[in-house]
Write an enzyme that holds these catalytic residues in place. Structure first.
Site, PDB file in Angstrom:
ATOM      1  CB  THR A  30      41.950  49.142  30.507  1.00 57.78           C
ATOM      2  OG1 THR A  30      42.658  49.927  29.572  1.00 57.78           O
ATOM      3  CG2 THR A  30      40.524  49.636  30.599  1.00 57.78           C
ATOM      4  CB  SER A  77      49.837  45.995  28.437  1.00 57.03           C
ATOM      5  OG  SER A  77      49.095  46.198  27.277  1.00 57.03           O
ATOM      6  CB  THR A 110      43.486  44.351  26.364  1.00 56.71           C
ATOM      7  OG1 THR A 110      43.324  45.697  25.920  1.00 56.71           O
ATOM      8  CG2 THR A 110      42.519  44.045  27.488  1.00 56.71           C
TER       9      THR A 110
HETATM   10  C1  SIN Z   1      46.787  48.573  28.292  1.00 58.08           C
HETATM   11  O1  SIN Z   1      46.992  47.690  27.469  1.00 58.08           O
HETATM   12  O2  SIN Z   1      47.446  48.660  29.345  1.00 58.08           O
HETATM   13  C2  SIN Z   1      45.761  49.630  28.055  1.00 58.08           C
HETATM   14  C3  SIN Z   1      44.595  49.155  27.307  1.00 58.08           C
HETATM   15  C4  SIN Z   1      43.854  48.015  27.922  1.00 58.08           C
HETATM   16  O3  SIN Z   1      44.176  47.457  28.955  1.00 58.08           O
HETATM   17  O4  SIN Z   1      42.818  47.679  27.301  1.00 58.08           O
END
Ligand code: SIN
Length: 347
Positions: A30, A77, A110
């Site tokens: 994100t 992720s 995340t």
């Molecule tokens: C991800 O984990 O790539 C999408 C969500 C985020 O980064 O908060």
């Protein structure tokens, strides 16, 4: 004499101005996300902005470090694979061997950041700081958290105080050890916490302040070496619930899993319906680790389940996804339950 003083003054001022050399490795998430409006913070597209644009978006970074960026992956992720872990870890190790690199920052989604962080915490062979950073809101949101998080991460990776502290996650002003961190909320920006162990430190007005050191072995103290490893053993997760069955465990073993983490109810219990499948699996050499379904708590050896009788391993205070990471690395060395149990005490 005057000339000597002048030269010394120039050296002193250039030392004071010397900025750390920090490399930013980008993987998506994100923090590199983009929404259709400034108020959208769910349903946006993750992993669209490249590393150069990410760095350009925070011009203040130039004041605190000499930066270079590399794109290692560009995914949300949940799509981080064990192959990306290996590629990332090998790149971090080769960068940190260089005298002209003081620290590494990794931008990452995340959702699975805590797993990547813990993997790196076990395989990076350096005392130099490695800091993972992400954001809960895309760069297009009114109050995007990525730019300040990135600034804080670079500040931490370039700080002398962060040396020897293992891999860290920096988000929302907090510094958290990779071993201890958990994402606790699917939406809010204060999501990363260390509920059992507490925060390692905090960043306030450009100052990096540490409260403590991590206790478990990590990075330069770890026994795992991935330099010649090209594939990690497959480890899956089984979830415990009322009147569960051994069907999933049987299927995982039949399809080639080398290890299974069982997230059991309470203190990682195993129901009478599951135990026969567990025993069959361990007799075949499949390693089974017990962790708490609650995500927090301590699982002790031979408590709740007779680990020695069933050949199972108690996960200690590791969360289920992190127990999977440690089991994968442990299985690169041995599937002996005694050896694997020791790892869960140490790391
Ligand atoms: C991800 O984990 O790539 C999408 C969500 C985020 O980064 O908060």
């Amino acid at each position: 004499m005057l000339r000597k003083v002048a030269v010394l003054a120039v050296i002193a001022s250039s030392l004071a101005l010397a900025k750390p050399n920090v490399v930013v490795l980008a993987t998506g998430g994100t923090i590199a996300g983009s929404g259709v409006s400034s108020t959208q913070y769910e349903g946006y597209q993750a992993a669209v902005t490249g590393v150069d644009k990410l760095l350009q978006a925070v011009p203040e970074l130039k004041n605190i470090a000499n930066l270079s960026g590399e794109q290692v992956a560009q995914v949300a992720s949940q799509d981080i694979s064990t192959d990306i872990w290996l590629k990332l870890a090998k790149r971090v190790n080769s960068l940190l061997k260089q005298d002209n690199v003081d620290g590494v920052v990794i931008t990452h989604g995340t959702n699975t950041m805590e797993e990547t962080a813990y993997f790196l915490n076990l395989v990076v062979k350096s005392k130099k700081p490695v800091v993972m950073v992400g954001a809960m809101r895309p760069g297009t949101a009114i109050s995007a958290d990525g730019p300040m998080n990135l600034y804080d991460a670079v500040l931490t990776a370039g700080s002398k105080e962060a040396v020897g502290k293992g891999v860290m996650i920096v988000l929302n002003d907090r510094i958290i050890a990779a071993r201890d961190v958990q994402k606790t909320d699917s939406i809010t920006i204060d999501t990363f916490k260390a509920p059992i162990f507490g925060y390692l430190g905090q960043i306030v007005d450009g100052k990096v302040v540490f409260f403590k050191n991590p206790l478990n072995k990590h990075t330069y103290e770890s026994e795992f070496d991935i330099s010649t490893i090209t594939k990690l053993p497959r480890v899956d997760i089984n979830y415990g619930y009322a009147h569960d069955s051994g069907t999933v465990i049987d299927a995982l073993v039949a399809s080639g899993a080398k290890g299974i983490v069982h997230a059991g109810a309470g203190t990682a219990s195993m129901s009478e319906f599951v135990l026969p499948s567990v025993e069959k699996a361990t007799k075949k050499g499949v390693a089974i680790v017990r962790t708490p379904r609650t995500s927090l708590g301590m699982i002790n050896h031979n408590m709740e389940v007779a680990d020695d009788k069933y050949g199972t391993i108690a996960g200690g205070t590791l969360s289920t996804p992190k127990a999977r990471v440690l089991l994968m690395l442990g299985l690169t060395k041995s599937n002996n339950p005694k050896y694997l149990q020791e790892l869960f005490f140490k790391y």
